[in-house]
Structures are given as structure tokens and as C-alpha cells.
Design a protein around this motif. Sequence first.
Motif, mmCIF file in Angstrom:
data_model
loop_
_atom_site.group_PDB
_atom_site.id
_atom_site.type_symbol
_atom_site.label_atom_id
_atom_site.label_comp_id
_atom_site.label_asym_id
_atom_site.label_seq_id
_atom_site.Cartn_x
_atom_site.Cartn_y
_atom_site.Cartn_z
ATOM 1 N N ALA A 31 2.351 71.580 5.835
ATOM 2 C CA ALA A 31 3.017 72.871 5.963
ATOM 3 C C ALA A 31 3.319 73.128 7.433
ATOM 4 O O ALA A 31 2.956 72.337 8.311
ATOM 5 C CB ALA A 31 2.127 73.981 5.396
ATOM 6 N N ILE A 32 3.988 74.244 7.685
ATOM 7 C CA ILE A 32 4.290 74.651 9.054
ATOM 8 C C ILE A 32 3.980 76.135 9.209
ATOM 9 O O ILE A 32 3.933 76.884 8.226
ATOM 10 C CB ILE A 32 5.769 74.414 9.430
ATOM 11 N N VAL A 33 3.766 76.554 10.437
ATOM 12 C CA VAL A 33 3.744 77.975 10.786
ATOM 13 C C VAL A 33 4.795 78.166 11.860
ATOM 14 O O VAL A 33 4.711 77.568 12.934
ATOM 15 C CB VAL A 33 2.362 78.428 11.291
ATOM 16 N N ASP A 34 5.803 78.983 11.566
ATOM 17 C CA ASP A 34 6.899 79.156 12.518
ATOM 18 C C ASP A 34 7.583 80.493 12.277
ATOM 19 O O ASP A 34 7.355 81.146 11.251
ATOM 20 C CB ASP A 34 7.906 78.014 12.371
ATOM 21 N N LEU A 35 8.432 80.873 13.228
ATOM 22 C CA LEU A 35 9.204 82.101 13.077
ATOM 23 C C LEU A 35 10.302 81.915 12.045
ATOM 24 O O LEU A 35 10.967 80.875 12.009
ATOM 25 C CB LEU A 35 9.833 82.508 14.409
ATOM 26 N N PRO A 81 -0.586 77.552 17.936
ATOM 27 C CA PRO A 81 -1.917 77.104 17.531
ATOM 28 C C PRO A 81 -2.975 78.206 17.558
ATOM 29 O O PRO A 81 -3.862 78.234 16.705
ATOM 30 C CB PRO A 81 -2.240 75.994 18.538
ATOM 31 N N ARG A 82 -2.890 79.123 18.523
ATOM 32 C CA ARG A 82 -3.897 80.184 18.611
ATOM 33 C C ARG A 82 -3.800 81.136 17.413
ATOM 34 O O ARG A 82 -4.794 81.426 16.745
ATOM 35 C CB ARG A 82 -3.738 80.968 19.917
ATOM 36 N N LEU A 83 -2.602 81.621 17.143
ATOM 37 C CA LEU A 83 -2.420 82.544 16.023
ATOM 38 C C LEU A 83 -2.716 81.862 14.688
ATOM 39 O O LEU A 83 -3.313 82.467 13.791
ATOM 40 C CB LEU A 83 -0.992 83.086 16.021
ATOM 41 N N VAL A 109 -1.261 70.716 14.217
ATOM 42 C CA VAL A 109 -0.467 69.787 15.016
ATOM 43 C C VAL A 109 0.472 70.622 15.878
ATOM 44 O O VAL A 109 1.378 71.278 15.363
ATOM 45 C CB VAL A 109 0.345 68.830 14.117
ATOM 46 N N HIS A 110 0.237 70.616 17.185
ATOM 47 C CA HIS A 110 1.015 71.454 18.097
ATOM 48 C C HIS A 110 2.313 70.745 18.467
ATOM 49 O O HIS A 110 2.302 69.696 19.105
ATOM 50 C CB HIS A 110 0.195 71.750 19.352
ATOM 51 N N LEU A 111 3.437 71.319 18.057
ATOM 52 C CA LEU A 111 4.753 70.766 18.356
ATOM 53 C C LEU A 111 5.550 71.754 19.197
ATOM 54 O O LEU A 111 5.311 72.960 19.156
ATOM 55 C CB LEU A 111 5.526 70.471 17.063
ATOM 56 N N SER A 112 6.530 71.237 19.928
ATOM 57 C CA SER A 112 7.402 72.105 20.716
ATOM 58 C C SER A 112 8.853 72.017 20.271
ATOM 59 O O SER A 112 9.686 72.800 20.712
ATOM 60 C CB SER A 112 7.309 71.742 22.206
ATOM 61 N N GLY A 113 9.159 71.071 19.391
ATOM 62 C CA GLY A 113 10.530 70.902 18.917
ATOM 63 C C GLY A 113 10.734 71.490 17.539
ATOM 64 O O GLY A 113 10.220 72.560 17.221
ATOM 65 N N SER A 114 11.472 70.781 16.698
ATOM 66 C CA SER A 114 11.776 71.250 15.348
ATOM 67 C C SER A 114 10.531 71.158 14.472
ATOM 68 O O SER A 114 10.154 70.080 14.011
ATOM 69 C CB SER A 114 12.909 70.411 14.748
ATOM 70 N N VAL A 115 9.911 72.283 14.229
ATOM 71 C CA VAL A 115 8.664 72.311 13.468
ATOM 72 C C VAL A 115 8.915 71.979 12.000
ATOM 73 O O VAL A 115 8.105 71.305 11.356
ATOM 74 C CB VAL A 115 7.986 73.688 13.614
ATOM 75 N N GLU A 116 10.047 72.421 11.459
ATOM 76 C CA GLU A 116 10.343 72.187 10.041
ATOM 77 C C GLU A 116 10.303 70.705 9.691
ATOM 78 O O GLU A 116 9.876 70.317 8.599
ATOM 79 C CB GLU A 116 11.725 72.752 9.683
ATOM 80 N N LEU A 117 10.752 69.872 10.619
ATOM 81 C CA LEU A 117 10.834 68.440 10.365
ATOM 82 C C LEU A 117 9.477 67.837 10.023
ATOM 83 O O LEU A 117 9.393 66.884 9.242
ATOM 84 C CB LEU A 117 11.426 67.736 11.593
ATOM 85 N N ALA A 118 8.413 68.395 10.586
ATOM 86 C CA ALA A 118 7.074 67.847 10.346
ATOM 87 C C ALA A 118 6.708 67.896 8.869
ATOM 88 O O ALA A 118 6.148 66.940 8.322
ATOM 89 C CB ALA A 118 6.043 68.610 11.169
ATOM 90 N N ALA A 119 7.031 69.008 8.211
ATOM 91 C CA ALA A 119 6.720 69.131 6.784
ATOM 92 C C ALA A 119 7.707 68.345 5.935
ATOM 93 O O ALA A 119 7.340 67.765 4.911
ATOM 94 C CB ALA A 119 6.721 70.601 6.373
ATOM 95 N N VAL A 120 8.959 68.309 6.350
ATOM 96 C CA VAL A 120 9.982 67.583 5.595
ATOM 97 C C VAL A 120 9.690 66.084 5.587
ATOM 98 O O VAL A 120 9.849 65.404 4.565
ATOM 99 C CB VAL A 120 11.382 67.850 6.183
ATOM 100 N N PHE A 168 -6.012 81.089 9.720
ATOM 101 C CA PHE A 168 -6.701 80.224 8.759
ATOM 102 C C PHE A 168 -8.214 80.415 8.840
ATOM 103 O O PHE A 168 -8.910 80.389 7.823
ATOM 104 C CB PHE A 168 -6.341 78.758 9.002
ATOM 105 N N GLY A 169 -8.735 80.604 10.055
ATOM 106 C CA GLY A 169 -10.166 80.811 10.223
ATOM 107 C C GLY A 169 -10.652 82.057 9.518
ATOM 108 O O GLY A 169 -11.741 82.068 8.927
#
Length: 219
Positions: free
Chosen positions: A168-172, A134-136, A151-162, A141-142
Amino acid sequence: MLTVALPKGRLQRPALERFARAGITPEEDLASTRRLIVPAGASARFVILKDSDVPLYVERGTADLGVCGLDQVLESAADLLAPVDFGFGNCRLCLAAPRGSKVAEEAAQDGLAAARPSLGVELGRSLRVATKYPRLSARWFGQRGVPVDLVHLSGSVELAAVCGLTDAIVDLVETGRTLEENGLVIAAELLAVSARLVVNRAAYRLKVEELLPLLEALG
């Protein structure tokens, strides 16, 4: 004695190899032991942590130094020294979105550049983005003037967009295979990531005779 915060997961093996070259080797096989603190001779010990916890342990002085990804260094905003880029664990922190979505279309038009401020207007609301960072994400975006609902998630981030929880997602992203298999495409790259050596500032001053030879060997 030096306390080294060592991450679990994909960074652990190459990190151990680098420390072994510098003469520091754990007395037990970290792949099989359940111990969280493992001696490494008379002069050092390893503390086994999640990658995201390494900056905190080092900043607070529980560990003198440690290994973690640049993403964790910046996301934590910890007050640390990061004198060595190990050059392994390379990946990218990316904005990704479903193929054919407005975010993906913007990326295609702008050559994978940043999302435009008008995107939120086109959606009729703030852009919804799921992430473990969330910080990065907020900073990125700012800087571009894009209204975003993180939306701060700790699990499978891809699933949120799917599933449509977010736009969208921001992930490694390492190879991009997970994105491709789930119908997602990279819209922008936020950060190039690699493993870094992080050092507690006080330890760098107080344990300089122990640390400097090690830093030279690791670098």
C-alpha cells in the motif's frame, strides 16, 4: 524586514494572492524569475522553497514566517506557530492499495476505517507501505497496533504499490484520479490537509509590531 518562505508548486499562486491583499507583492514575476530570494518592497522579501523545506527554514529563523501544507507542518515536527488556516490547497493524506488486495478488502469490510492489527498476520509479515510521510504514517499505524514496514520514497509513491514493491501507499490525494487510473483505491484517510501560515516563535515576540497587522490581514 520580514522574510517570507514561499513554497513552489500549487500553493504558490493562492499564497501570493493572499499576501497581495495584505500589501506584500514580489517585485518580480515568480513564474518567470530564477531568483530564489525576491524583494517585496522595503519591508519584506520572499524566499522560494520546496513545500517540505518551509517548516525548517521558519523554525530555524532563516524565515520569519511561511506557507506550507499541514502535512509538512506535522511531518517535520518543527516547533512553530500556525495561526492561520488559509483554506486553500485542500487535499487528504490517505492510505491506498491496489483494488482487490487484502488491504482494500479490509477497507471495504470496515467502511474505510483503519487497518486492523490482524492484517499483518493475514499477510504473514508486516504491512509494507511506501510514503513520503514516514513520521505521520508510523504514528497512525502505531496508534492502531498494525505492524508496518515503511519504505520512504521521494518520487512517484503510487508506483511502489502498482509494481508490488509495497502492499500500500500513504500519500496526498486531491481528486483521486491518479489512484483510479493506476488501479488503486483509498483504504483510509489519515489527515485532512490545507495550507497553513507558519510563524517562527522568536520572530513572533521580537517582530510583533510588524507581524500582528500582517497576521490580521492574512487571517
